[in-house]
Design a protein around this motif. Structure first.
Motif, mmCIF file in Angstrom:
data_model
loop_
_atom_site.group_PDB
_atom_site.id
_atom_site.type_symbol
_atom_site.label_atom_id
_atom_site.label_comp_id
_atom_site.label_asym_id
_atom_site.label_seq_id
_atom_site.Cartn_x
_atom_site.Cartn_y
_atom_site.Cartn_z
ATOM 1 N N UNK A 136 45.058 31.074 21.506
ATOM 2 C CA UNK A 136 45.298 32.467 21.145
ATOM 3 C C UNK A 136 44.793 33.382 22.252
ATOM 4 N N UNK A 137 45.359 34.582 22.316
ATOM 5 C CA UNK A 137 44.889 35.529 23.333
ATOM 6 C C UNK A 137 43.452 35.942 23.045
ATOM 7 N N UNK A 138 43.108 36.092 21.778
ATOM 8 C CA UNK A 138 41.726 36.414 21.409
ATOM 9 C C UNK A 138 40.803 35.299 21.855
ATOM 10 N N UNK A 165 54.677 23.707 20.970
ATOM 11 C CA UNK A 165 54.968 22.951 22.200
ATOM 12 C C UNK A 165 54.442 23.665 23.436
ATOM 13 N N UNK A 166 54.029 24.916 23.295
ATOM 14 C CA UNK A 166 53.504 25.683 24.423
ATOM 15 C C UNK A 166 51.978 25.676 24.504
ATOM 16 N N UNK A 167 51.301 25.112 23.523
ATOM 17 C CA UNK A 167 49.840 25.107 23.497
ATOM 18 C C UNK A 167 49.269 24.327 24.673
ATOM 19 N N UNK A 168 48.236 24.889 25.294
ATOM 20 C CA UNK A 168 47.509 24.175 26.346
ATOM 21 C C UNK A 168 46.589 23.164 25.678
ATOM 22 N N UNK A 189 48.998 35.210 25.047
ATOM 23 C CA UNK A 189 49.435 34.095 24.198
ATOM 24 C C UNK A 189 50.948 34.157 24.148
ATOM 25 N N UNK A 190 51.591 33.194 24.794
ATOM 26 C CA UNK A 190 53.049 33.127 24.810
ATOM 27 C C UNK A 190 53.506 32.028 23.849
ATOM 28 N N UNK A 191 53.484 32.351 22.555
ATOM 29 C CA UNK A 191 53.919 31.421 21.514
ATOM 30 C C UNK A 191 53.116 30.116 21.539
ATOM 31 N N UNK A 193 50.228 29.684 19.734
ATOM 32 C CA UNK A 193 49.592 29.472 18.430
ATOM 33 C C UNK A 193 50.612 29.469 17.303
ATOM 34 N N UNK A 194 51.645 30.255 17.459
ATOM 35 C CA UNK A 194 52.664 30.395 16.422
ATOM 36 C C UNK A 194 54.008 30.655 17.091
ATOM 37 N N UNK A 195 55.049 29.900 16.760
ATOM 38 C CA UNK A 195 56.350 30.111 17.393
ATOM 39 C C UNK A 195 56.842 31.543 17.226
ATOM 40 N N UNK A 196 57.302 32.117 18.322
ATOM 41 C CA UNK A 196 57.862 33.460 18.286
ATOM 42 C C UNK A 196 56.861 34.580 18.452
ATOM 43 N N UNK A 197 55.564 34.290 18.348
ATOM 44 C CA UNK A 197 54.549 35.349 18.409
ATOM 45 C C UNK A 197 53.894 35.375 19.785
ATOM 46 N N UNK A 198 53.864 36.559 20.364
ATOM 47 C CA UNK A 198 53.168 36.773 21.624
ATOM 48 C C UNK A 198 52.055 37.789 21.413
ATOM 49 N N UNK A 199 51.028 37.714 22.245
ATOM 50 C CA UNK A 199 49.880 38.611 22.077
ATOM 51 C C UNK A 199 49.162 38.808 23.401
ATOM 52 N N UNK A 200 48.471 39.923 23.489
ATOM 53 C CA UNK A 200 47.595 40.229 24.625
ATOM 54 C C UNK A 200 46.223 40.517 24.039
ATOM 55 N N UNK A 201 45.173 39.887 24.595
ATOM 56 C CA UNK A 201 43.837 40.059 24.051
ATOM 57 C C UNK A 201 42.802 40.332 25.128
#
Length: 248
Positions: A136-138, A165-168, A189-191, A193-201
């Protein structure tokens, strides 16, 4: 009563804890909880060993110091969330994205505030939900404030589970990502943690300069359009939250 499922060990323990708030004698606790005295005594002894109850040696029991400690920690989280809510609200309004605040708790973080954006969907996150630090970005914003060896320790304990599939999922790859986070001052966070969800933290700090947690702005793609101002808005809000919590 017929048809009722038998009480689990957790049910019984919680019943004793609730009764302990109003009673000190085993007989009264048993009557209130509806449990046999022997069961109540066994549960109370377990609670005493773990600091959730204490006894004066004459058969009287009271709440233990760990109850107060946990209550204080939960209240502190709620107080922090309320204290900085205007800052979170401003970020939500200026970004148009859903804003979260999460506090570090062991090897994970816990959401203590969520401000939904005025969008035709709601994200699955909720206050009280825990989140992984590696995906996650957080979480990555928090990890970026820690030494690499500490990050490796967390990675070894948590296992870096794949959420999408994008998780490190590799510690070396995660450390390389964190180096980038440190350089630019925010995490993405480019998907992961959750498909389709992006975030900046971005991380937030307490009055001692220790990392306390992080805040983020998140949205569902491609429903929501990119916002090139988002990293600056998030880092500015994180810095303002840190100042509000006493960081000089």
């Amino acid at each position: 009563m017929a048809g009722e499922a038998p009480q689990s060990a957790a049910d019984k323990t919680l019943s004793v804890l609730e009764a302990l708030a109003d009673h000190t004698r085993i007989a009264d606790i048993a009557a209130t909880s509806g449990l046999p005295k022997a069961t109540v005594h066994r549960i109370l002894q377990t609670l005493v060993r773990h600091g959730f109850a204490r006894t004066d040696g004459t058969g009287r029991y009271t709440g233990g110091p760990r109850i107060l400690s946990l209550a204080g920690r939960f209240l502190q989280r709620l107080d922090i969330a309320e204290q900085v809510r205007p800052i979170l609200r401003e970020l939500q309004e200026r970004s148009g994205w859903t804003v979260h605040l999460a506090l570090l708790s062991g090897d994970e973080a816990v959401y203590v505030a969520k401000l939904e954006a005025a969008l035709p969907y709601h994200l699955a996150s909720r206050v009280g939900m825990s989140l992984g630090l590696h995906c996650t970005s957080i979480g990555k914003a928090i990890l970026a404030t820690l030494p690499d060896d500490e990050v490796r320790g967390i990675a070894a304990r948590t296992g870096l589970a794949a959420r999408t599939e994008r998780t490190i999922t590799d510690a070396d790859a995660l450390l390389a990502e964190l180096a980038t986070v440190r350089e630019r001052g925010y995490a993405e966070d480019h998907e992961e943690n959750e498909p389709g969800v992006r975030a900046v933290g971005a991380a937030v700090f307490d009055h001692t300069g220790e990392v306390l947690g992080a805040l983020s702005a998140a949205a569902l793609f491609p429903v929501t359009s990119e916002n090139p101002e988002l990293p600056r808005l998030v880092t500015d809000a994180a810095a303002e939250v840190s100042r509000a919590l006493g960081k000089s």
